[in-house]
Design a protein around this motif. Structure first.
Motif, PDB file in Angstrom:
ATOM      1  N   LEU A 221       0.840  -1.190   0.000  1.00 27.15           N
ATOM      2  CA  LEU A 221       0.000   0.000   0.000  1.00 27.15           C
ATOM      3  C   LEU A 221       0.875   1.240   0.000  1.00 27.15           C
ATOM      4  N   PRO A 223       0.582   4.868   1.123  1.00 23.45           N
ATOM      5  CA  PRO A 223      -0.356   5.690   1.907  1.00 23.45           C
ATOM      6  C   PRO A 223      -0.465   7.123   1.435  1.00 23.45           C
ATOM      7  N   LEU A 230      -4.161   5.787   4.698  1.00 25.29           N
ATOM      8  CA  LEU A 230      -4.287   4.674   5.633  1.00 25.29           C
ATOM      9  C   LEU A 230      -5.655   4.643   6.287  1.00 25.29           C
ATOM     10  N   ARG A 231      -6.090   3.437   6.632  1.00 26.14           N
ATOM     11  CA  ARG A 231      -7.381   3.269   7.305  1.00 26.14           C
ATOM     12  C   ARG A 231      -7.273   2.140   8.327  1.00 26.14           C
ATOM     13  N   ASP A 234      -5.069  -1.422   8.341  1.00 24.96           N
ATOM     14  CA  ASP A 234      -3.819  -1.420   7.582  1.00 24.96           C
ATOM     15  C   ASP A 234      -2.645  -1.689   8.516  1.00 24.96           C
ATOM     16  N   PHE A 283       3.930  -0.572   3.971  1.00 30.32           N
ATOM     17  CA  PHE A 283       2.558  -0.551   4.447  1.00 30.32           C
ATOM     18  C   PHE A 283       1.801  -1.618   3.662  1.00 30.32           C
ATOM     19  N   ARG A 284       0.909  -2.317   4.337  1.00 27.82           N
ATOM     20  CA  ARG A 284       0.132  -3.356   3.649  1.00 27.82           C
ATOM     21  C   ARG A 284      -1.313  -3.338   4.133  1.00 27.82           C
ATOM     22  N   ARG A 285      -2.207  -3.728   3.218  1.00 31.27           N
ATOM     23  CA  ARG A 285      -3.639  -3.801   3.555  1.00 31.27           C
ATOM     24  C   ARG A 285      -4.081  -5.261   3.468  1.00 31.27           C
TER      25      ARG A 285
END
Length: 286
Positions: A221, A223, A230-231, A234, A283-285
């Motif tokens: 992700l 961001p 971001l949410r 995440d 970052f990863r979702r």
């Protein structure tokens, strides 16, 4: 020979998992013998010594494959996440009954019978699996009864088929839990252990260490500026660390700064961690 991660593949120069024959070099190959963890929490060590570092932990009811038992130590691989290491052989038993339920609260007690006034027989962490064979009620309290005759508060269990709707809500149940390097339980937990256990309770078995999670969980992700993309849910990664977004500005993580599972502003965490260990690595979702 293909390079293999020794954390996830059972091989040594003298002995290896039979499934790796032709892929790794070893003097001897053996098929793993199925067994089950019978201790509340089993430390999985780097070497068969009591002073060896703890890489991870297994919980009551976890199934393993045993490749060797020698001098009080068993060399095992966890069935659920593939982690390899050494545990005390006294923590192993047979797979006599199929698990039916999982502990769904942070911690609970095991009683010698269905009465909360009995001296406890043990304690179990969230994620421990048990076989429920009966039910009982004492003074209005409902118990699940195990094949041993021991009992657990019924409301502290759920069927294996039931899963949490939101893994972040599970992680938030651990706020204030002590930080423990290698920990995976409600008695003590580390950053990637928190992610793994919370996701397990939401129906997803994921790999154990933060580098494994950074390489496999969900999708990468970007961001965007000021992390605006971001949410909740995440994942934020640093070298050797992971945190979970609880909203657009805040993370929850087991961390060595507070030595607890705690909330922290994302930007504050990035600044604080960066000062000592460097910036975020991804970052990863999920």
């Amino acid at each position: 020979m293909t390079a293999r991660d020794a954390r996830l593949h059972a091989f040594r120069s003298d002995l290896a998992d039979a499934r790796l024959k032709g892929e790794v070099a070893a003097d001897r190959f053996v098929a793993g013998r199925p067994a089950r963890i019978t201790a509340s929490v089993a430390d999985v060590r780097k070497a068969p010594r009591p002073d060896a570092g703890v890489n991870t932990q297994l919980l009551f009811g976890d199934d393993v494959l045993v490749f060797e038992v020698a001098e009080g130590w068993a060399w095992i691989q966890a069935e659920r996440d593939g982690y390899v290491g050494y545990i005390a052989d006294t923590m192993l038993g047979g797979q006599d009954h199929a698990a039916t339920h999982i502990v769904s609260v942070q911690r609970t007690f095991l009683y010698p019978g269905p009465d909360l006034r009995f001296p406890i027989a043990g304690q179990l962490s969230m994620g421990s699996t048990v076989t429920v064979t009966g039910a009982a009620e004492t003074r209005g309290t409902h118990y699940a009864v195990l094949p041993s005759g021991e009992a657990i508060i019924a409301g502290h269990l759920r069927p294996l088929s039931d899963v949490a709707a939101d893994y972040v809500s599970v992680a938030e149940m651990f706020l204030g839990t002590p930080y423990l390097w290698g920990g995976t339980s409600g008695f003590g937990i580390d950053c990637s252990g928190l992610v793994q256990l919370a996701m397990r309770m939401a129906g997803s078995d994921v790999l154990r260490d933060s580098d494994m999670q950074a390489a496999t969980l969900g999708e990468p992700l970007d961001p965007g500026p000021d992390y605006a993309g971001l949410r909740r849910g995440d994942l934020v990664f640093w070298k050797g660390h992971v945190a979970v977004m609880t909203d657009t500005d805040t993370v929850i993580h087991a961390n060595g700064h507070t030595m607890l599972v705690s909330r922290e502003g994302l930007k504050e965490a990035i600044t604080r961690i960066g000062y000592l260990y460097g910036g975020t690595t991804g970052f990863r979702r999920p």
